[in-house]
Structure formats: structure tokens, C-alpha cells
Design a protein around this motif. Sequence first.
Motif, mmCIF file in Angstrom:
data_model
loop_
_atom_site.group_PDB
_atom_site.id
_atom_site.type_symbol
_atom_site.label_atom_id
_atom_site.label_comp_id
_atom_site.label_asym_id
_atom_site.label_seq_id
_atom_site.Cartn_x
_atom_site.Cartn_y
_atom_site.Cartn_z
ATOM 1 N N GLU A 50 0.858 -1.175 0.000
ATOM 2 C CA GLU A 50 0.000 0.000 0.000
ATOM 3 C C GLU A 50 0.895 1.226 0.000
ATOM 4 O OE1 GLU A 50 -2.569 -0.307 3.345
ATOM 5 O OE2 GLU A 50 -4.054 -1.422 2.190
ATOM 6 N N SER A 65 -3.765 0.572 -2.735
ATOM 7 C CA SER A 65 -3.149 -0.681 -3.175
ATOM 8 C C SER A 65 -2.307 -0.440 -4.423
ATOM 9 C CB SER A 65 -4.216 -1.715 -3.511
ATOM 10 O OG SER A 65 -5.101 -1.823 -2.459
ATOM 11 N N LEU A 66 -1.245 -1.198 -4.485
ATOM 12 C CA LEU A 66 -0.316 -1.043 -5.604
ATOM 13 C C LEU A 66 -0.250 -2.322 -6.406
ATOM 14 C CD1 LEU A 66 2.495 0.292 -3.397
ATOM 15 C CD2 LEU A 66 1.855 1.490 -5.463
ATOM 16 N N PHE A 81 -0.248 2.886 -9.001
ATOM 17 C CA PHE A 81 -1.394 3.092 -8.115
ATOM 18 C C PHE A 81 -2.319 4.137 -8.714
ATOM 19 C CE2 PHE A 81 -0.358 7.236 -6.371
ATOM 20 C CZ PHE A 81 1.005 7.336 -6.636
#
Length: 231
Positions: A50, A65-66, A81
Motif C-alpha cells: 500500500e 493498493s499497488l 497506483f
Amino acid sequence: MKEALDELILCLRRRIEPYVSYDEVQQWPPGQLEQLMQMRVVVPTMPAKEYTCRECHGKECGGISLTVQRNTQTGQDVGMFLCREESGAGLKQVSLDHLRRWEIIPDKKKPEPVVHKVESVAVADVPEQKLSPADEKAYQSYCIAEQSLGKCTDKEAYEWLEEHGDPDYELPSFDTWHKYVRNGRKYHNTNKNTRRAGRKTSAPSVKDDPALLSQISNRHSKYPVESEKAD
Ligand SMILES: [Zn+2]
């Protein structure tokens, strides 16, 4: 210097989330991360999943979230992101470097205390070294135990070392070790009582600790009883 470090270690270990972020590490003095890694206080761990967006100031854009994707232009992997800011919303990227994290290792999991670094520094600083290697080693082992235990008696430190100490350090008998540690303290000028006087985070003195005080007064009152018993 050492006390500031102890303080930092204590703060780290009190955390609920046992991680240090890349941004945080950037605030540390040079060499701090390396030292803490060598002491096994922190270890590199999985990158953050994150991210808190830095591109929309003052907006709520954290904990995003990535996903990791390859940037086709540079050929490098980056974290992608979705920025939530309305006007600038969109897919943004962050270098994987910035997603690095370090896990804070609690005391009990600490696999091996590292002694030699501290030792070599002491030797380098003081060319006219009069402390014997045995004194120095014992003293350093005490410091390691104290780092883990916080306030502790020499006996407690010794017992801790028996269980958790560096297996390469052959612990002598308590009396011998204790003598070495006292030599080390004298040499490093860290007499237990004077060093700790008046510091908030250090071991409380006897008069601050009613339990300890009563323990001591019990001990004193015990002696006449014992001599009477001998009759
Ligand atoms: Zn954003």
C-alpha cells in the motif's frame, strides 16, 4: 549516542505495525539503518503493498493498493497506483525503491547479537586500551543483554545471556563475568549508578522502586535472624 540509539530501538519495538518505511528511513542519520540491520533490530522485508500518494497535497490519498508493473519505456518495474485526487486522478507510478520496508524484529526472535562492530569502534577510539579482551567481551555482552532486557540487574543480564547470548561467546562463571563487566564499566566510564542517574528512560533507582526497597530491607533484617538461628 548509544542512549539515543537505545531510545530509537525501544520506540521501534513498541510499534503495533512492525515495519519501517522507506520515507522514514530517509529521515534517519546516515548509517543508522545499516547499524540497526547489523544489530538485527530491523531486517529488509517484502515491499509495501500500500502506498500514500505524495502527489496530491493535503488530500486523502493514503493506503492505496499497488500493483507492480514494468514500465515499457524504461524497462524497469515500478509500483502503479490510482491516485484518488479528483482533478489529478489517474494511474501514477512510484519507484520500487520507495516501497522498500524493513521489519522490526522483536527481542526474542533476534537470532544473533553482533558484538564485533561495537568492539572495534571502542578499540579504534582509544588506542591506549587497557581493557583486556575478556573484560571488553563481557562488557559488550552485558550491553547486548541490557538492550534486550531494559532495566536489569547484572544477574538478570547474565541469565539472559545464558539463554540468548552469542553462542560464540563462551560465558564464564557469573563471578568472573561480573568482574569483567565491572572492569568494562570502569573503563567505558559507564558506572551503572552514575550513568543512569536522572534519566527518564533508564532503570529507576532503588528509592523509586518500593518493591526493590522492601526487598533490600528484608534482606537486611534477615541477617540478625540467621545469626540467631545458628545458636
Ligand atoms: Zn493522490
